[in-house]
Design an enzyme around this catalytic site. Structure first.
Site, short mmCIF file in Angstrom:
data_model
loop_
_atom_site.label_atom_id
_atom_site.label_comp_id
_atom_site.label_asym_id
_atom_site.label_seq_id
_atom_site.Cartn_x
_atom_site.Cartn_y
_atom_site.Cartn_z
CG HIS A 284 40.99 -12.15 -24.42
ND1 HIS A 284 41.81 -11.12 -24.80
CD2 HIS A 284 41.81 -13.14 -23.99
CE1 HIS A 284 43.07 -11.45 -24.60
NE2 HIS A 284 43.11 -12.68 -24.11
CG HIS B 266 48.03 -18.15 -19.51
ND1 HIS B 266 48.73 -17.97 -20.68
CD2 HIS B 266 46.89 -17.42 -19.66
CE1 HIS B 266 48.05 -17.15 -21.48
NE2 HIS B 266 46.92 -16.82 -20.90
CD GLU C 60 46.61 -15.41 -24.58
OE1 GLU C 60 45.44 -15.10 -24.38
OE2 GLU C 60 47.53 -15.05 -23.81
#
Ligand code: DHB
Ligand code: FE
Length: 303
Positions: free
Chosen positions: A59, A193, A240
């Site tokens: 990230h 998410h 993801e």
């Protein structure tokens, strides 16, 4: 010969790591999340892999936006935890397996998957949080880990199909490594998410649960999901989940689902987790015995 014995998928929500580091795991909000991994830790202790390959995404910790490799394989001897803004997490340094990693790089690249070889890298919550969820908080991680960082932060990420096929190539690479090693592959990230913008907080349990069902029984149904559908159904960071397809591609077609857990929410995320085992293969009878058995059968038929 090395062999992949199982695959594990798990969300990698950074707040889970913070809850561990700040000793909040017994608080009701977090107990609900951590209790879902008790059986998984017992399973991992029993399974005792010799090596784990952990598919995760960085990230912007190891790679800034200046260089974003699509698939980056960690070939170093060790990978320290990254400083993500609050200092490095108090977790052990990850020890690598440079020999197996170099073998995978060679096999997979000659198989036409152009990985980036990384000889120095720090690892962030994408890798360290699933390690805690499956191994707890030991002084040292119990086995070497080969990190495989996948770009899902900068458009365009790889397709689900590409990820699944990379998993297939990793399986072939592992199975051509001469040492007897039992390998577990992790797919991390997800589930639904979205952490910013007007749809922040989006969760889609129906999509997530169907994804888990198909991951287990019929992964071919998942490999052609386009990026836009992940975005629409599972939120911007739901992409993801393509990393779970690398894990699934590295397993046999038919697997046994040994455990599953799903809870909503942890931070902004639906937490999903699944453990899939390859079925034990019957040991191959040596050719000499096979010929003797065939001769005996022919004789029985004749007499
Ligand atoms: C959150 C989840 C992630 O997977 C991530 O990488 C960052 C944040 C969250 O839920 O806050
Ligand atoms: Fe993430």
């Amino acid at each position: 010969m090395a062999r992949i014995v199982a695959g594990v998928s798990s969300s990698h929500v950074p707040a889970i790591g913070a809850a561990i580091d700040n000793r909040q795991t017994e608080e009701p909000y977090w107990k609900r999340v951590f209790s879902g991994f008790e059986k998984s830790k017992a399973w991992m202790e029993k399974t005792k892999p010799d090596v784990c390959i952990v598919v995760y995404n960085d990230h912007a910790s190891a790679f800034s936006v200046e260089i974003v490799p699509t698939f980056a394989l960690g070939c170093a001897a060790e990978f320290p935890p990254a400083d993500e803004g609050w200092g490095p997490r108090p977790v052990p340094v990850v020890k690598g397996h440079p020999q197996l990693a170099a073998h995978i790089a060679q096999s997979v690249i000659l198989d036409e998957f152009d990985l980036t070889v990384v000889n120095k890298m720090e690892v962030d919550h994408g890798l360290t949080v699933p390690m805690n969820l499956l191994f707890g908080s030991p002084k040292e991680w119990p086995c070497p880990v080969i990190p495989l960082a996948v770009n899902v932060v900068l458009y365009p990420p790889p397709t689900g199909h590409r990820c699944f096929m990379l998993g297939r190539a990793i399986k072939k690479a592992v199975e051509s490594y001469p040492e007897d090693l039992r390998v577990v592959v992790f797919g991390t990230g997800g589930m639904s998410h979205q952490i910013s913008g007007p749809r922040a907080g989006l969760i889609n349990s129906k999509f997530d649960k169907a994804f888990l069902d198909n991951l287990s029984k019929d992964p071919k149904k998942l490999v052609r999901i386009p990026h836009i559908e992940y975005m629409r159904e599972a939120g911007a960071e739901g992409i993801e989940m393509v990393m779970w397809l690398i894990m699934r591609g590295a397993l046999d077609d038919k697997v046994d689902e040994v455990y599953r857990f799903y809870t909503v929410p942890a931070s902004n995320t639906a937490v999903g987790h699944i453990i899939l085992e390859n079925r034990k293969r019957a040991a191959k009878a040596p050719a000499k015995h096979k010929r003797a058995a065939a001769r005996a059968k022919v004789q029985r038929v004749r007499s």
